[in-house]
Design an enzyme around this catalytic site. Structure first.
Site, PDB file in Angstrom:
ATOM      1  N   THR A  20       0.809  -1.227   0.000  1.00 56.85           N
ATOM      2  CA  THR A  20       0.000   0.000   0.000  1.00 56.85           C
ATOM      3  C   THR A  20       0.838   1.271   0.000  1.00 56.85           C
ATOM      4  O   THR A  20       1.952   1.297   0.553  1.00 56.85           O
ATOM      5  CB  THR A  20      -0.912   0.012   1.252  1.00 56.85           C
ATOM      6  OG1 THR A  20      -1.451   1.330   1.421  1.00 56.85           O
ATOM      7  CG2 THR A  20      -0.142  -0.313   2.526  1.00 56.85           C
ATOM      8  N   TYR A  52      -1.062   0.364  10.820  1.00 59.03           N
ATOM      9  CA  TYR A  52      -1.391  -0.323   9.561  1.00 59.03           C
ATOM     10  C   TYR A  52      -0.216  -0.230   8.583  1.00 59.03           C
ATOM     11  O   TYR A  52       0.225  -1.236   8.025  1.00 59.03           O
ATOM     12  CB  TYR A  52      -2.642   0.311   8.954  1.00 59.03           C
ATOM     13  CG  TYR A  52      -2.928  -0.122   7.523  1.00 59.03           C
ATOM     14  CD1 TYR A  52      -3.468  -1.367   7.240  1.00 59.03           C
ATOM     15  CD2 TYR A  52      -2.642   0.734   6.442  1.00 59.03           C
ATOM     16  CE1 TYR A  52      -3.727  -1.752   5.932  1.00 59.03           C
ATOM     17  CE2 TYR A  52      -2.903   0.350   5.135  1.00 59.03           C
ATOM     18  CZ  TYR A  52      -3.443  -0.890   4.888  1.00 59.03           C
ATOM     19  OH  TYR A  52      -3.690  -1.287   3.591  1.00 59.03           O
ATOM     20  N   LYS A  99       2.071  -3.287   7.164  1.00 59.82           N
ATOM     21  CA  LYS A  99       2.161  -3.549   5.719  1.00 59.82           C
ATOM     22  C   LYS A  99       3.615  -3.516   5.235  1.00 59.82           C
ATOM     23  O   LYS A  99       3.981  -4.224   4.295  1.00 59.82           O
ATOM     24  CB  LYS A  99       1.333  -2.519   4.945  1.00 59.82           C
ATOM     25  CG  LYS A  99      -0.156  -2.814   4.927  1.00 59.82           C
ATOM     26  CD  LYS A  99      -0.503  -3.955   3.969  1.00 59.82           C
ATOM     27  CE  LYS A  99      -1.998  -4.168   3.869  1.00 59.82           C
ATOM     28  NZ  LYS A  99      -2.380  -5.316   3.031  1.00 59.82           N
TER      29      LYS A  99
HETATM   30  P1  NAP Z   1     -11.344  -4.584   2.769  1.00 61.28           P
HETATM   31  O1  NAP Z   1     -12.553  -4.293   1.932  1.00 61.28           O
HETATM   32  O2  NAP Z   1     -11.225  -3.941   4.103  1.00 61.28           O
HETATM   33  O3  NAP Z   1     -11.267  -6.176   2.953  1.00 61.28           O
HETATM   34  C1  NAP Z   1     -10.414  -6.759   3.912  1.00 61.28           C
HETATM   35  C2  NAP Z   1     -10.625  -8.254   3.877  1.00 61.28           C
HETATM   36  O4  NAP Z   1      -9.733  -8.859   4.823  1.00 61.28           O
HETATM   37  C3  NAP Z   1     -12.037  -8.699   4.270  1.00 61.28           C
HETATM   38  O5  NAP Z   1     -12.459  -9.705   3.366  1.00 61.28           O
HETATM   39  C4  NAP Z   1     -11.841  -9.294   5.650  1.00 61.28           C
HETATM   40  O6  NAP Z   1     -12.740 -10.318   5.978  1.00 61.28           O
HETATM   41  C5  NAP Z   1     -10.438  -9.885   5.503  1.00 61.28           C
HETATM   42  N1  NAP Z   1      -9.832 -10.211   6.790  1.00 61.28           N
HETATM   43  C6  NAP Z   1      -9.762  -9.428   7.905  1.00 61.28           C
HETATM   44  N2  NAP Z   1      -9.179 -10.103   8.904  1.00 61.28           N
HETATM   45  C7  NAP Z   1      -8.858 -11.336   8.429  1.00 61.28           C
HETATM   46  C8  NAP Z   1      -8.249 -12.497   8.994  1.00 61.28           C
HETATM   47  N3  NAP Z   1      -7.844 -12.524  10.274  1.00 61.28           N
HETATM   48  N4  NAP Z   1      -8.093 -13.581   8.202  1.00 61.28           N
HETATM   49  C9  NAP Z   1      -8.515 -13.585   6.916  1.00 61.28           C
HETATM   50  N5  NAP Z   1      -9.110 -12.520   6.325  1.00 61.28           N
HETATM   51  C10 NAP Z   1      -9.274 -11.417   7.082  1.00 61.28           C
HETATM   52  O7  NAP Z   1     -10.012  -4.234   1.946  1.00 61.28           O
HETATM   53  P2  NAP Z   1      -9.838  -3.890   0.384  1.00 61.28           P
HETATM   54  O8  NAP Z   1     -10.083  -2.452   0.197  1.00 61.28           O
HETATM   55  O9  NAP Z   1     -10.541  -4.917  -0.420  1.00 61.28           O
HETATM   56  O10 NAP Z   1      -8.257  -4.081   0.229  1.00 61.28           O
HETATM   57  C11 NAP Z   1      -7.690  -5.349  -0.101  1.00 61.28           C
HETATM   58  C12 NAP Z   1      -6.252  -5.379   0.375  1.00 61.28           C
HETATM   59  O11 NAP Z   1      -5.505  -4.340  -0.258  1.00 61.28           O
HETATM   60  C13 NAP Z   1      -6.071  -5.147   1.871  1.00 61.28           C
HETATM   61  O12 NAP Z   1      -4.970  -5.926   2.283  1.00 61.28           O
HETATM   62  C14 NAP Z   1      -5.735  -3.676   1.964  1.00 61.28           C
HETATM   63  O13 NAP Z   1      -4.982  -3.427   3.142  1.00 61.28           O
HETATM   64  C15 NAP Z   1      -4.918  -3.491   0.702  1.00 61.28           C
HETATM   65  N6  NAP Z   1      -4.941  -2.169   0.101  1.00 61.28           N
HETATM   66  C16 NAP Z   1      -6.123  -1.546  -0.138  1.00 61.28           C
HETATM   67  C17 NAP Z   1      -6.149  -0.328  -0.789  1.00 61.28           C
HETATM   68  C18 NAP Z   1      -7.433   0.379  -1.109  1.00 61.28           C
HETATM   69  O14 NAP Z   1      -7.389   1.571  -1.420  1.00 61.28           O
HETATM   70  N7  NAP Z   1      -8.555  -0.322  -1.112  1.00 61.28           N
HETATM   71  C19 NAP Z   1      -4.929   0.263  -1.185  1.00 61.28           C
HETATM   72  C20 NAP Z   1      -3.741  -0.417  -0.940  1.00 61.28           C
HETATM   73  C21 NAP Z   1      -3.760  -1.646  -0.311  1.00 61.28           C
HETATM   74  P3  NAP Z   1     -14.062 -10.073   6.907  1.00 61.28           P
HETATM   75  O15 NAP Z   1     -15.128  -9.626   5.940  1.00 61.28           O
HETATM   76  O16 NAP Z   1     -14.318 -11.389   7.491  1.00 61.28           O
HETATM   77  O17 NAP Z   1     -13.716  -8.993   7.884  1.00 61.28           O
HETATM   78  O1  F7E Z   2      -9.072   8.019   4.651  1.00 58.47           O
HETATM   79  C1  F7E Z   2      -9.501  11.376   5.988  1.00 58.47           C
HETATM   80  C2  F7E Z   2      -8.514  10.449   6.678  1.00 58.47           C
HETATM   81  O2  F7E Z   2      -9.962   5.879   5.577  1.00 58.47           O
HETATM   82  C3  F7E Z   2      -8.645   8.922   3.652  1.00 58.47           C
HETATM   83  C4  F7E Z   2      -7.266   2.097   2.936  1.00 58.47           C
HETATM   84  O3  F7E Z   2      -7.855   1.362   1.889  1.00 58.47           O
HETATM   85  O4  F7E Z   2      -6.167   3.596   1.420  1.00 58.47           O
HETATM   86  C5  F7E Z   2      -7.065   3.536   2.504  1.00 58.47           C
HETATM   87  O5  F7E Z   2      -6.550   4.274   3.613  1.00 58.47           O
HETATM   88  C6  F7E Z   2      -8.391  10.266   4.272  1.00 58.47           C
HETATM   89  C7  F7E Z   2      -7.529  10.235   5.533  1.00 58.47           C
HETATM   90  O6  F7E Z   2      -8.427   5.877   3.540  1.00 58.47           O
HETATM   91  C8  F7E Z   2     -12.758  10.909   7.531  1.00 58.47           C
HETATM   92  O7  F7E Z   2      -7.965  11.076   7.829  1.00 58.47           O
HETATM   93  C9  F7E Z   2     -11.481  12.571   6.980  1.00 58.47           C
HETATM   94  O8  F7E Z   2      -6.611  11.286   5.474  1.00 58.47           O
HETATM   95  O9  F7E Z   2     -10.721   6.644   3.291  1.00 58.47           O
HETATM   96  P1  F7E Z   2      -9.648   6.558   4.291  1.00 58.47           P
HETATM   97  P2  F7E Z   2      -6.862   5.824   3.848  1.00 58.47           P
HETATM   98  O10 F7E Z   2      -6.564   6.126   5.255  1.00 58.47           O
HETATM   99  O11 F7E Z   2      -6.193   6.657   2.812  1.00 58.47           O
HETATM  100  C10 F7E Z   2      -4.857   3.071   1.679  1.00 58.47           C
HETATM  101  C11 F7E Z   2      -4.039   3.179   0.416  1.00 58.47           C
HETATM  102  C12 F7E Z   2      -4.898   1.717   2.263  1.00 58.47           C
HETATM  103  O12 F7E Z   2      -4.000   0.910   2.049  1.00 58.47           O
HETATM  104  C13 F7E Z   2      -5.932   1.456   3.306  1.00 58.47           C
HETATM  105  O13 F7E Z   2      -6.151   0.059   3.466  1.00 58.47           O
HETATM  106  O14 F7E Z   2      -9.639  10.813   4.687  1.00 58.47           O
HETATM  107  N1  F7E Z   2     -10.829  11.438   6.617  1.00 58.47           N
HETATM  108  N2  F7E Z   2     -12.647  12.279   7.544  1.00 58.47           N
HETATM  109  C14 F7E Z   2     -11.592  10.389   6.944  1.00 58.47           C
HETATM  110  N3  F7E Z   2     -11.397   9.069   6.782  1.00 58.47           N
HETATM  111  C15 F7E Z   2     -12.382   8.224   7.203  1.00 58.47           C
HETATM  112  N4  F7E Z   2     -12.217   6.891   7.028  1.00 58.47           N
HETATM  113  N5  F7E Z   2     -13.530   8.707   7.788  1.00 58.47           N
HETATM  114  C16 F7E Z   2     -13.773  10.034   7.977  1.00 58.47           C
HETATM  115  O15 F7E Z   2     -14.798  10.441   8.514  1.00 58.47           O
END
Ligand code: NAP
Ligand code: F7E
Length: 327
Positions: A125, A153, A157
């Site tokens: 990430t 986090y 990672k």
């Molecule tokens: P997400 O919607 O939060 O999904 C997380 C998944 O992890 C869920 O299916 C959850 O299952 C599972 N999980 C949690 N604890 C677990 C455990 N102990 N054992 C097995 N599975 C478990 O995340 P996403 O947005 O799809 O992201 C996918 C991956 O990419 C994550 O690793 C995230 O950190 C990474 N990532 C995301 C972004 C982004 O912008 N979306 C960017 C960079 C990297 P449950 O439903 O059972 O909780």
């Molecule tokens: O926050 C601000 C918060 O939680 C984005 C994950 O998928 O992307 C994600 O992480 C920004 C931050 O995403 C609220 O402080 C303001 O600056 O949507 P977010 P994130 O933290 O960027 C990365 C790449 C990952 O890898 C992660 O798994 O928005 N913010 N107000 C807020 N954020 C949340 N959640 N809620 C608020 O009310």
């Protein structure tokens, strides 16, 4: 027929990836955790072709079992505690799942004899960069940029990122990390800021709520569409040689800009009367700006994102309008 095992099948990326791999003719296995996972029925309904296996990233024996059942060619490790804010509240669990979970999976692959046959994708990430040491302000972070994670986090990672590289270098495993910048869409969890906004905007339009409470509105993010990013994950595992790649759009926007577009979508020009700040949503340390440089992925993988920023906001608001009006 290729076989894939996906952890995080109930999450945003798991859903997009399952669809993509099904279109490509894969046999798909998904790891689901817990005794009565509430999302199980949704996955079974939407992806009847995915074979679910009960396992948990914190329990290596369950991963060994899952690998013995699935016998995959490719493992996509998407499972994690993925919410940055939550990781401050439960840092040790975050390390166990998000940091050590990938190590458990890599060891399980080795123990089941897959180190030369199974390809492994780790979901790294942009949170590993942390928004500091920002020395390429025009072009953004690429694969060679310095890491400086700003949350439990991000730190977890980073461990997972390096252990993946280490298994590649030590055992010759085809183990790669995709360093993905924020990617969003209609499957995004409601706890993330983009979906929280688009869902609230839809509900405001339908008269179901009158405001939204957010934390810090200043941070800038490089937001893309998740459907584009899972294509990049798959491409990384189709290469001859394992390597790490950044996936990003190369643009960065403030939360204010996201609010502008989302509220414009329902005919409101000024969102300020509808947004209240609530310190509960602020973090002990913030990542102020993220901007990625996807040049390597574009050149080597031929990857290109298709959905732009206005298109992303529009599709999310329209999805939530439809969803909320059906309730
Ligand atoms: P997400 O919607 O939060 O999904 C997380 C998944 O992890 C869920 O299916 C959850 O299952 C599972 N999980 C949690 N604890 C677990 C455990 N102990 N054992 C097995 N599975 C478990 O995340 P996403 O947005 O799809 O992201 C996918 C991956 O990419 C994550 O690793 C995230 O950190 C990474 N990532 C995301 C972004 C982004 O912008 N979306 C960017 C960079 C990297 P449950 O439903 O059972 O909780
Ligand atoms: O926050 C601000 C918060 O939680 C984005 C994950 O998928 O992307 C994600 O992480 C920004 C931050 O995403 C609220 O402080 C303001 O600056 O949507 P977010 P994130 O933290 O960027 C990365 C790449 C990952 O890898 C992660 O798994 O928005 N913010 N107000 C807020 N954020 C949340 N959640 N809620 C608020 O009310």
């Amino acid at each position: 027929m290729k076989k894939a095992l996906i952890t995080g099948i109930t999450g945003q990326d798991g859903g997009h990836l399952a669809k993509l791999l099904d279109e490509k003719g894969y046999e798909i296995y998904g790891i689901i955790r817990g005794q009565q996972n509430p999302k199980r029925r949704d996955v079974e309904e939407e992806f009847p072709y995915v074979k679910l296996i009960e396992a948990d990233l914190t329990d290596m024996s369950s991963l060994v079992r899952a690998l013995q059942i699935a016998k995959p060619d490719e493992v996509y490790n998407l499972g994690a505690i993925s919410h940055v804010g939550y990781s401050f509240k439960d840092p040790q669990l975050t390390f166990d799942v998000t940091g050590k979970g990938p190590l458990n999976m890599l060891e399980a692959i080795r123990l089941t004899g897959g180190e030369k046959t199974v390809k492994f994708y780790q979901a790294s990430t942009s949170e590993m960069f942390g928004g500091l040491d920002y020395n390429r302000p025009d072009k953004g972070y690429n694969e060679d940029a310095l890491f400086h994670p700003r949350s439990p986090y991000g730190v977890a990672k980073l461990y997972a990122h390096w252990i993946t590289k280490n298994y590649r270098e030590s055992y010759g495993m085809f183990a790669v990390s995709g360093i993905l910048f924020n990617h969003e869409g209609e499957r995004r969890g409601l706890e993330f800021v983009t979906r929280k906004i688009t869902n609230a905007v839809a509900r405001i339009k339908l008269g179901l709520q009158d405001h939204i409470e957010l934390g810090n509105l200043d941070p800038k993010r490089d937001w893309g569409y998740a459907g584009d990013y899972v294509r990049g994950m798959w491409l990384m595992l189709q290469q001859d040689k394992p390597d790490d790649y950044v996936l990003a759009t190369g643009e960065t926007h403030t939360i204010g800009e996201f609010l502008d577009l989302a509220f414009n979508e329902i005919g409101i020009d000024d969102w300020r009367p509808y947004v209240k700040q609530n310190p509960a949503f602020m973090r002990p340390a913030e990542v102020d700006i993220l901007l990625g440089d996807p040049t390597k992925a574009e050149k080597v993988l031929g990857w290109k994102r298709e959905v732009d920023f206005p298109g992303l906001v529009k599709l999310m608001v329209q999805h939530d309008l439809e969803l909320e009006s059906r309730k």
